[in-house]
Write a protein that holds these residues in place. Structure first.
Motif, PDB file in Angstrom:
ATOM      1  N   HIS A  88      20.721 -69.088  -7.099  1.00  0.00           N
ATOM      2  CA  HIS A  88      21.491 -69.599  -5.959  1.00  0.00           C
ATOM      3  C   HIS A  88      21.405 -68.677  -4.754  1.00  0.00           C
ATOM      4  CE1 HIS A  88      23.010 -72.107  -9.220  1.00  0.00           C
ATOM      5  NE2 HIS A  88      23.336 -72.971  -8.270  1.00  0.00           N
ATOM      6  N   ASP A  89      21.740 -69.229  -3.603  1.00  0.00           N
ATOM      7  CA  ASP A  89      21.572 -68.471  -2.364  1.00  0.00           C
ATOM      8  C   ASP A  89      22.597 -67.355  -2.233  1.00  0.00           C
ATOM      9  OD1 ASP A  89      19.471 -70.147  -1.772  1.00  0.00           O
ATOM     10  OD2 ASP A  89      20.768 -71.588  -0.748  1.00  0.00           O
ATOM     11  N   SER A  90      23.684 -67.466  -2.967  1.00  0.00           N
ATOM     12  CA  SER A  90      24.681 -66.400  -2.941  1.00  0.00           C
ATOM     13  C   SER A  90      25.475 -66.451  -4.247  1.00  0.00           C
ATOM     14  CB  SER A  90      25.642 -66.587  -1.761  1.00  0.00           C
ATOM     15  OG  SER A  90      26.456 -67.740  -2.012  1.00  0.00           O
ATOM     16  N   GLU A  91      26.164 -65.349  -4.510  1.00  0.00           N
ATOM     17  CA  GLU A  91      27.024 -65.301  -5.685  1.00  0.00           C
ATOM     18  C   GLU A  91      28.099 -66.399  -5.598  1.00  0.00           C
ATOM     19  OE1 GLU A  91      29.421 -61.673  -6.158  1.00  0.00           O
ATOM     20  OE2 GLU A  91      28.641 -61.570  -8.214  1.00  0.00           O
ATOM     21  N   GLU A  92      28.610 -66.554  -4.392  1.00  0.00           N
ATOM     22  CA  GLU A  92      29.660 -67.554  -4.213  1.00  0.00           C
ATOM     23  C   GLU A  92      29.139 -68.959  -4.520  1.00  0.00           C
ATOM     24  OE1 GLU A  92      32.004 -67.193  -0.698  1.00  0.00           O
ATOM     25  OE2 GLU A  92      32.723 -69.257  -0.816  1.00  0.00           O
ATOM     26  N   ALA A  93      27.924 -69.243  -4.059  1.00  0.00           N
ATOM     27  CA  ALA A  93      27.351 -70.570  -4.318  1.00  0.00           C
ATOM     28  C   ALA A  93      27.191 -70.801  -5.825  1.00  0.00           C
ATOM     29  CB  ALA A  93      26.010 -70.704  -3.605  1.00  0.00           C
ATOM     30  N   ALA A  94      26.769 -69.776  -6.523  1.00  0.00           N
ATOM     31  CA  ALA A  94      26.599 -69.909  -7.973  1.00  0.00           C
ATOM     32  C   ALA A  94      27.948 -70.139  -8.658  1.00  0.00           C
ATOM     33  CB  ALA A  94      25.922 -68.658  -8.539  1.00  0.00           C
ATOM     34  N   PHE A  95      28.945 -69.346  -8.261  1.00  0.00           N
ATOM     35  CA  PHE A  95      30.282 -69.518  -8.849  1.00  0.00           C
ATOM     36  C   PHE A  95      30.812 -70.929  -8.574  1.00  0.00           C
ATOM     37  CE2 PHE A  95      31.550 -64.699  -8.577  1.00  0.00           C
ATOM     38  CZ  PHE A  95      30.781 -64.442  -9.698  1.00  0.00           C
ATOM     39  N   ARG A  96      30.631 -71.384  -7.314  1.00  0.00           N
ATOM     40  CA  ARG A  96      31.148 -72.724  -6.965  1.00  0.00           C
ATOM     41  C   ARG A  96      30.481 -73.794  -7.822  1.00  0.00           C
ATOM     42  NH1 ARG A  96      34.798 -72.621  -3.293  1.00  0.00           N
ATOM     43  NH2 ARG A  96      34.720 -71.063  -1.615  1.00  0.00           N
ATOM     44  N   SER A  97      29.185 -73.677  -7.985  1.00  0.00           N
ATOM     45  CA  SER A  97      28.463 -74.670  -8.795  1.00  0.00           C
ATOM     46  C   SER A  97      28.983 -74.672 -10.231  1.00  0.00           C
ATOM     47  CB  SER A  97      26.963 -74.360  -8.777  1.00  0.00           C
ATOM     48  OG  SER A  97      26.311 -75.123  -9.752  1.00  0.00           O
ATOM     49  N   GLN A  98      29.158 -73.469 -10.765  1.00  0.00           N
ATOM     50  CA  GLN A  98      29.616 -73.385 -12.154  1.00  0.00           C
ATOM     51  C   GLN A  98      31.017 -73.965 -12.320  1.00  0.00           C
ATOM     52  OE1 GLN A  98      29.180 -69.487 -13.926  1.00  0.00           O
ATOM     53  NE2 GLN A  98      30.507 -70.033 -15.663  1.00  0.00           N
ATOM     54  N   ILE A  99      31.901 -73.620 -11.392  1.00  0.00           N
ATOM     55  CA  ILE A  99      33.276 -74.115 -11.449  1.00  0.00           C
ATOM     56  C   ILE A  99      33.301 -75.638 -11.274  1.00  0.00           C
ATOM     57  CG2 ILE A  99      35.507 -74.096 -10.239  1.00  0.00           C
ATOM     58  CD1 ILE A  99      35.149 -71.539 -11.728  1.00  0.00           C
ATOM     59  N   ASP A 100      32.489 -76.129 -10.361  1.00  0.00           N
ATOM     60  CA  ASP A 100      32.409 -77.585 -10.157  1.00  0.00           C
ATOM     61  C   ASP A 100      32.037 -78.283 -11.461  1.00  0.00           C
ATOM     62  OD1 ASP A 100      33.051 -77.412  -7.537  1.00  0.00           O
ATOM     63  OD2 ASP A 100      31.047 -77.848  -6.753  1.00  0.00           O
ATOM     64  N   LYS A 101      31.093 -77.678 -12.190  1.00  0.00           N
ATOM     65  CA  LYS A 101      30.573 -78.352 -13.379  1.00  0.00           C
ATOM     66  C   LYS A 101      31.450 -78.103 -14.594  1.00  0.00           C
ATOM     67  CE  LYS A 101      27.577 -80.754 -15.601  1.00  0.00           C
ATOM     68  NZ  LYS A 101      28.717 -81.341 -16.295  1.00  0.00           N
ATOM     69  N   MET A 102      31.913 -76.872 -14.760  1.00  0.00           N
ATOM     70  CA  MET A 102      32.569 -76.510 -16.022  1.00  0.00           C
ATOM     71  C   MET A 102      34.073 -76.349 -15.882  1.00  0.00           C
ATOM     72  SD  MET A 102      29.776 -73.812 -17.597  1.00  0.00           S
ATOM     73  CE  MET A 102      28.110 -73.709 -16.939  1.00  0.00           C
ATOM     74  N   GLY A 103      34.600 -76.466 -14.676  1.00  0.00           N
ATOM     75  CA  GLY A 103      36.035 -76.275 -14.502  1.00  0.00           C
ATOM     76  C   GLY A 103      36.381 -74.807 -14.382  1.00  0.00           C
ATOM     77  N   THR A 104      37.639 -74.529 -14.105  1.00  0.00           N
ATOM     78  CA  THR A 104      38.029 -73.134 -13.885  1.00  0.00           C
ATOM     79  C   THR A 104      38.164 -72.355 -15.187  1.00  0.00           C
ATOM     80  OG1 THR A 104      40.339 -73.816 -13.824  1.00  0.00           O
ATOM     81  CG2 THR A 104      39.229 -73.532 -11.701  1.00  0.00           C
ATOM     82  N   ASP A 105      38.268 -73.080 -16.309  1.00  0.00           N
ATOM     83  CA  ASP A 105      38.391 -72.348 -17.578  1.00  0.00           C
ATOM     84  C   ASP A 105      37.012 -71.994 -18.123  1.00  0.00           C
ATOM     85  OD1 ASP A 105      39.511 -71.085 -19.727  1.00  0.00           O
ATOM     86  OD2 ASP A 105      39.774 -72.928 -20.894  1.00  0.00           O
ATOM     87  N   THR A 106      36.222 -71.361 -17.286  1.00  0.00           N
ATOM     88  CA  THR A 106      34.883 -70.936 -17.695  1.00  0.00           C
ATOM     89  C   THR A 106      34.801 -69.427 -17.526  1.00  0.00           C
ATOM     90  OG1 THR A 106      32.517 -71.347 -17.360  1.00  0.00           O
ATOM     91  CG2 THR A 106      33.881 -71.242 -15.379  1.00  0.00           C
TER      92      THR A 106
END
Lengths: 431, 431
Positions: A210-228
């Motif tokens: 991903h282009d940034s750490e934040e972008a990667a975190f956002r993608s992961q949270i979007d897909k897996m929810g905050t309990d990841t």
């Protein structure tokens, strides 16, 4: 001849000499002698205080597939390993004897009779290699994993070492680690084959994609929810944690730290997470952990461990050193008698003596022909596994093995649970 | 959806997180980014001077079977590892990218780019676990076995460690040991799967089965002829050798000694055999041999070695520690940047520089975007392995790998062949 070829045959997981011995014994008439073969370990790995039996169920599964189908027979014929009389015998091979052994999850010590195979010489000798392969591998992993589980002291461990060992060994290693108290595995095939819960979120590759750490975190949270579990050590851990909580909110399930001095980093991360209001966000650490590193983290705010290389390689003891020895022929005890590696002949069984408090006192290995009087706190260690070639009903499950091991470890004298090098936790007495 | 279920699918030899990363990347649109993944080892096992690449052909075989059939998809669906969009993508999975790498039998050093996988993120990320499992296992075994072959100095070694490792790992270990110069294996499945010559005669069980040592020897000679190997250490070695020559005559092929101080025993046995006129009878020794024990036997009259535990467990280094790292995204180099475990980004290749005499000087790892001028004595180390998902034609064979390794070892500076602990035989230079 045999049934059609099966891709699952385990019959060639066998050393060449098992079949040449068989060929000679068939020719000279000794192949039908009643024999007893015993699996045991002469010693524990250097400094270890106990071993953990694992693999017994896999041995029984391999036995069920131990068939010389046309494919195996054609291979043996084309390479002239054995003669046609032996090929005919192998084509009809079915183990028809009896097997007793320590159930999975049982502790063992030097000389414990871990598996006793009774049948003709021919029926028993051909099983040596595959039986030892399975027990030596799986028990080595379980024995190491049990020390890690003990060191983790109730905190969950995820097994994630599949990439560090042979692709099939990885599956068996995940099973052995689970048997020894690990909570989950990363290995999807272990999930399929053995029903072990699998877990995983992301690797550093996902962060770098991903282009940034934040972008990667956002993608992961979007897909897996905050309990990841967000991986915060790709760039700068402190900034990573800030970003993680900003993106996920204080409900973030967990962070993972995979490098560096994880004890120090976990403490700093805990303080930072608490400061950010993420008081329930868990901290998962990984990266070259073994039982000693886990123990050293006991006082740190770590919620779960990821263990890879150390567990799948047996943490310095990648094989259990078990042997499969002929101990009885037609009722007569036999043993190698040269000055080196002498063995004890005769069919044996074992019981473990305990104090009235339940603490184990000694492993008593005795000839089946002369069993000792068993006291109230003695426990017989072998159970029937196979009768007349068929697995007995209601064999212990993997969950049973997990519970058995937990009980066994509780029964050890406290010195037996120390991670440092030492003697076997209880002595073995041979009657 | 996919074709029908295949029992050979390698698709679940995969860590859970590869698929959850995939699911997130499919959702956020990064899954299609052009990526380069690189396999390398940050360091050699402690004290080792070189590593040997093994397993590349097995990686290509596993790639061909990396298919999510109905069976794999059903498992992933029932355990909710990924969503239905990801399942659909997996059902159609075929690797369509390119792979380059060091051929099997090539030496490697810290940072050598052993395998370079190019394709979309999605295509490449799912291969990480199985690729590493195979390369880490097979290269660890080959790296240990090469030291043993060197120590044996032309005397043949038989690999007989299958019983000390997982039953499938045993087959791959036999292959890796053969690649690294072993002469034969005891493992019948390795004979079938990889065409490796198998050997074996008898174990102590055969001796104990019979009423006397003489009866056992007679049976073996009757069946296998005099050019066999009699196991003489079951009772008393001196008497055993007397009996062996009496039964077989001076044409006896070999004796095997499997226990005790095999150096001393081999010398005594040689004198005794010569005295008995069995001057051409060979002496085979086995029993817990590793590279150091083999080297220590160099001056003894030993004709062949049997090696088991040490080779299948990598002689102290059971895994090669290779990693599979994302190094480039859409042409942009990427790397983990935290202070620990930093990596070098960008697609790389390597060449080895040599003196005019042929002695290796250094491993030069360079960005593919800026290749150095190659001198006459430089050798490019990567070869094309896969193009557009298909293996290239005429890939090196197992025999090619054996020869490549022999040439590679000859090219090392002499210190590089020492068994003692030391630095890598040649330095790695990163351009």
């Amino acid at each position: 001849m045999s049934s059609s070829a099966s891709g699952n045959s385990t019959a060639l997981f066998t050393d060449h000499y098992e079949l040449t011995m068989l060929a000679s014994a068939l020719r000279d008439g000794t192949a039908d002698r009643d024999c007893v073969f015993e699996v045991f370990a002469r010693r524990l790995p250097s400094g270890r205080r106990y071993g953990v039996v694992a693999g017994t169920q896999r041995v029984l599964d391999a036995l069920a597939e131990f068939r010389f189908t046309d494919a195996e027979l054609a291979q043996l014929e084309s390479t002239a390993v054995v003669d046609s009389a032996t090929l005919d015998w192998l084509a009809n091979y079915r183990f028809t004897g009896d097997i007793d052994g320590y159930p999975e999850g049982e502790l063992y010590f030097p000389g414990s009779p871990l598996l006793t195979v009774r049948g003709t010489f021919a029926e028993g000798v051909v099983l040596e290699t595959v039986v030892l392969s399975i027990l030596n591998h799986d028990s080595a992993i379980a024995s190491a994993a049990a020390r890690m589980s003990g060191a983790a002291n109730g905190r969950p461990i995820i097994e994630m070492g599949g990439r560090r060992t042979h692709e099939h060994a990885a599956v068996a290693a995940a099973r052995a680690a689970y048997l020894a108290g690990f909570a989950t595995t990363s290995n999807l095939e272990a999930g399929r084959r053995h029903g072990i819960p699998t877990r995983g979120t992301v690797a550093h590759a996902f962060m770098l994609l991903h282009d940034s750490e934040e972008a990667a975190f956002r993608s992961q949270i979007d897909k897996m929810g905050t309990d990841t579990t967000l991986l915060v050590d790709t760039y700068d851990i402190t900034k990573g944690i800030d970003t993680a909580v900003r993106v996920a909110g204080p409900e973030l399930g967990a962070i993972r730290i995979d490098s560096g001095d994880v004890g120090v980093l976990a403490r700093q991360a805990r303080e930072q997470l608490d400061r950010l209001g993420a008081k329930d966000t868990r901290i998962v650490v990984s990266g070259d952990l073994d039982e000693h590193a886990i123990a050293a983290l006991r006082a740190e705010p770590v919620d779960a461990y990821g263990v890879g290389t150390a567990v799948v390689t047996g943490s310095g003891a990648p094989t259990a050193g078990m042997v499969y020895k002929l101990v009885e022929v037609d009722g007569r005890p036999v043993a190698k008698r040269s000055e080196h590696k002498a063995s004890r002949g005769g069919r044996k069984a074992a019981l473990r003596r305990h104090k009235p408090t339940g603490t184990a006192l000694e492993e008593v290995v005795y000839p089946c022909s002369a069993p000792p009087e068993a006291g109230e706190t003695d426990r017989q260690l072998q159970i029937p596994l196979v009768r007349a070639g068929q697995p007995v009903a209601d064999l212990p499950t993997l969950e049973d093995a997990r519970q058995r091991l937990r009980r066994g470890l509780v029964s050890l004298p406290w010195e037996g649970l120390k991670l440092s090098s030492g003697e076997a936790a209880v002595p073995t007495t041979f009657l």
